[in-house]
Design an enzyme around this catalytic site. Structure first.
Site, PDB file in Angstrom:
ATOM      1  N   HIS A   1      -0.368  -3.477  16.985  1.00  0.00           N
ATOM      2  CA  HIS A   1      -0.045  -2.135  16.480  1.00  0.00           C
ATOM      3  C   HIS A   1      -0.586  -1.020  17.389  1.00  0.00           C
ATOM      4  O   HIS A   1      -1.145  -0.039  16.925  1.00  0.00           O
ATOM      5  CB  HIS A   1      -0.505  -1.969  15.024  1.00  0.00           C
ATOM      6  CG  HIS A   1      -1.981  -2.157  14.791  1.00  0.00           C
ATOM      7  ND1 HIS A   1      -2.481  -2.697  13.637  1.00  0.00           N
ATOM      8  CD2 HIS A   1      -3.059  -1.876  15.553  1.00  0.00           C
ATOM      9  CE1 HIS A   1      -3.809  -2.730  13.705  1.00  0.00           C
ATOM     10  NE2 HIS A   1      -4.176  -2.218  14.851  1.00  0.00           N
TER      11      HIS A   1
ATOM     12  N   HIS B   1      -8.051   3.085  11.573  1.00  0.00           N
ATOM     13  CA  HIS B   1      -8.843   3.374  12.770  1.00  0.00           C
ATOM     14  C   HIS B   1      -9.577   4.700  12.579  1.00  0.00           C
ATOM     15  O   HIS B   1      -9.275   5.683  13.259  1.00  0.00           O
ATOM     16  CB  HIS B   1      -7.946   3.436  13.999  1.00  0.00           C
ATOM     17  CG  HIS B   1      -7.148   2.195  14.246  1.00  0.00           C
ATOM     18  ND1 HIS B   1      -6.032   1.866  13.509  1.00  0.00           N
ATOM     19  CD2 HIS B   1      -7.303   1.199  15.141  1.00  0.00           C
ATOM     20  CE1 HIS B   1      -5.542   0.717  13.958  1.00  0.00           C
ATOM     21  NE2 HIS B   1      -6.291   0.293  14.933  1.00  0.00           N
TER      22      HIS B   1
ATOM     23  N   HIS C   1      -7.730  -7.413  23.548  1.00  0.00           N
ATOM     24  CA  HIS C   1      -7.970  -6.097  24.143  1.00  0.00           C
ATOM     25  C   HIS C   1      -9.396  -5.646  23.909  1.00  0.00           C
ATOM     26  O   HIS C   1     -10.011  -6.015  22.919  1.00  0.00           O
ATOM     27  CB  HIS C   1      -6.971  -5.040  23.660  1.00  0.00           C
ATOM     28  CG  HIS C   1      -6.972  -4.671  22.200  1.00  0.00           C
ATOM     29  ND1 HIS C   1      -6.874  -5.584  21.171  1.00  0.00           N
ATOM     30  CD2 HIS C   1      -7.040  -3.462  21.596  1.00  0.00           C
ATOM     31  CE1 HIS C   1      -6.867  -4.955  20.004  1.00  0.00           C
ATOM     32  NE2 HIS C   1      -6.978  -3.655  20.225  1.00  0.00           N
TER      33      HIS C   1
ATOM     34  N   GLU D   1      -9.347  -7.802  15.641  1.00  0.00           N
ATOM     35  CA  GLU D   1      -8.262  -7.464  14.699  1.00  0.00           C
ATOM     36  C   GLU D   1      -7.435  -8.686  14.305  1.00  0.00           C
ATOM     37  O   GLU D   1      -6.794  -8.689  13.251  1.00  0.00           O
ATOM     38  CB  GLU D   1      -7.322  -6.417  15.324  1.00  0.00           C
ATOM     39  CG  GLU D   1      -7.954  -5.047  15.458  1.00  0.00           C
ATOM     40  CD  GLU D   1      -7.046  -4.053  16.170  1.00  0.00           C
ATOM     41  OE1 GLU D   1      -7.381  -2.861  16.150  1.00  0.00           O
ATOM     42  OE2 GLU D   1      -6.020  -4.446  16.763  1.00  0.00           O
TER      43      GLU D   1
END
Lengths: 150, 280
Positions: free
Chosen positions: B12, B59, B193, B240
């Site tokens: 996302h 976030h 990431h 995540e």
């Protein structure tokens, strides 16, 4: 199954170049991160951009946190308890993307960082564990010694 | 009764949303990313889910450090796109399904999963980017969405096993909802990431592809994977991926992989995407 929280937290500190957002960092960075949240309205962003130092006077930041914000030193901000998703509000206010902001933490230019990503990104080899990296370094040094059996 | 039919996993990344919003999807950098979702767009048009339970992480948008729920379910009638620092994304308001959301909340709490009930919450790129990837730029989103926000920012996040078991509880809750609805569960975020420090830009295709394989082939391995392994192997934000296990847990033992896509990079991130069908 019960996890030993002390061992769990200690292990999180073993990753090179990585500051995991633990309770200790969250408590240290509370006001810094909450300041970042305030930039989620256009009105506050305008006030911040008009006079950053004056805006920051309204927040209980340490001198190191304040300096990290004013100089956009994101590594320093994370050292002072900042979290990247909160700090994103600062670079978004500056009109900068994650690639632009993140590259400033790696010592590479934006173009070099982007080129590295397009080439497949940074390999995890040698970057998984501080402990393992230190052992490998000792082994390499020992291997260079005359008469070494390593 | 409501039927939980399929699951989708997808990254996302905010830059994907910016590419959509700024008309850049055909540019050489972005075209291969969006091409990976063409199959799914066509499949969704045929499937017509009534409701998507969309698992994502906030976030630092709806939840600051003032309150940090581990699992929060959106029970409102609608959710507004959040202003994450550059103004809200120009995407439709997200329509919820309050009745089913409350049913899931009540059922899961009695099933010993103490969800936080949220009646007002803006939704950030974690929720709206997957909708853009799957549905493009419609006037209104074609289905109702129940946001399920998972804390993966403040440590410790929930374990993979807890996520998997929450998925199982959500499936039990959906199965006891009296209205005939086609319900999907989407797990979002990842893949590898890292967005901080000198290690930023880490990508690990070996880890990512093993994760994609085992989501179908060996979810038992994934549900016991400790947090430290995600961090070491997939970068600090790779954590995540635990959210994908909620989707996987909801689908039950037997699933069929219908579509897979993997691409590096989008911004700082490896894009992963799976479509899984629950076996009849």
């Amino acid at each position: 199954m019960t996890t030993d929280i002390h061992a769990y937290l200690a292990e999180l500190e073993d990753i090179p170049g990585t500051r995991v957002f633990t309770a200790a960092r969250s408590r240290k960075g509370y006001h810094l991160n909450q300041f970042c949240m305030s930039l989620m309205t256009a009105e506050n962003r305008e006030r911040f951009k008009a006079d950053e130092a004056a805006y920051l006077d309204g927040w209980q930041l340490t001198p190191a946190q304040r300096n990290a914000v004013l100089t956009r030193d994101y590594n320093a901000a994370i050292d002072e308890g900042g979290n990247i998703y909160f700090l994103a509000k600062i670079f978004s206010t500056d009109g900068k993307s994650f690639v632009q902001a993140v590259s400033t933490m790696t010592g590479a230019s934006v173009d070099a960082h982007n080129a590295m990503m397009i080439a497949g990104g940074r390999s995890p080899e040698g970057l998984r564990s501080k402990r393992e990296a230190a052992l490998a370094e000792v082994a390499a040094e020992a291997g260079d010694m005359p008469g070494s059996t390593i | 009764m409501a039927r939980l039919t399929a699951g989708i996993a997808a990254s996302h990344i905010p830059a994907i949303g910016a590419a959509v919003d700024n008309g850049k999807t055909a540019e050489p950098y972005w075209a291969p990313v969006f091409a990976g979702f063409d199959w799914t767009k066509a499949w969704l048009t045929a499937q017509k889910p009534d409701v998507v339970i969309l698992v994502y992480n906030d976030h630092a948008s709806a939840f600051s450090l003032e309150m940090i729920p581990t699992f929060a379910i959106g029970c409102a009638d609608s959710f507004t796109p959040a202003d994450e620092g550059w103004g809200p994304r120009p995407v439709p308001t997200v329509e919820g399904h309050a009745d089913l959301a409350w049913h899931i909340a009540q059922s899961c709490i009695l099933d010993e999963f103490d969800l936080t009930i949220v009646n007002k919450m803006d939704v950030d790129h974690g929720l709206t980017v997957p909708l853009s990837l799957m549905f493009g730029q419609p006037e209104a989103w074609p289905c109702k969405v129940i946001p399920l926000a998972v804390n993966v920012v403040q440590y410790p996040p929930p374990t993979g096993n807890r996520c998997f078991r929450l998925g199982e509880a959500i499936a039990r809750a959906v199965a006891s909802y009296p209205e005939d609805l086609n319900v999907q569960v989407w797990g979002t975020g990842g893949m590898s990431h890292q967005l901080q420090g000198p290690r930023a830009g880490l990508i690990n295709p070996v880890f990512d592809n093993a994760f994609l394989n085992d989501l179908t082939a060996d979810p038992e391995r994934l549900r016991t994977l400790p947090h430290i392994d995600y961090l070491r192997e997939a970068g600090s934000e790779g954590i995540e991926l635990v959210m994908w296990l909620i989707m996987r847990g909801a689908l039950g033992h037997d699933v069929r992989e219908l579509h897979r896509f993997y691409h590096v990079p989008a911004s700082n991130t490896a894009v992963g995407h799976l479509v899984l069908e629950k076996a009849a």
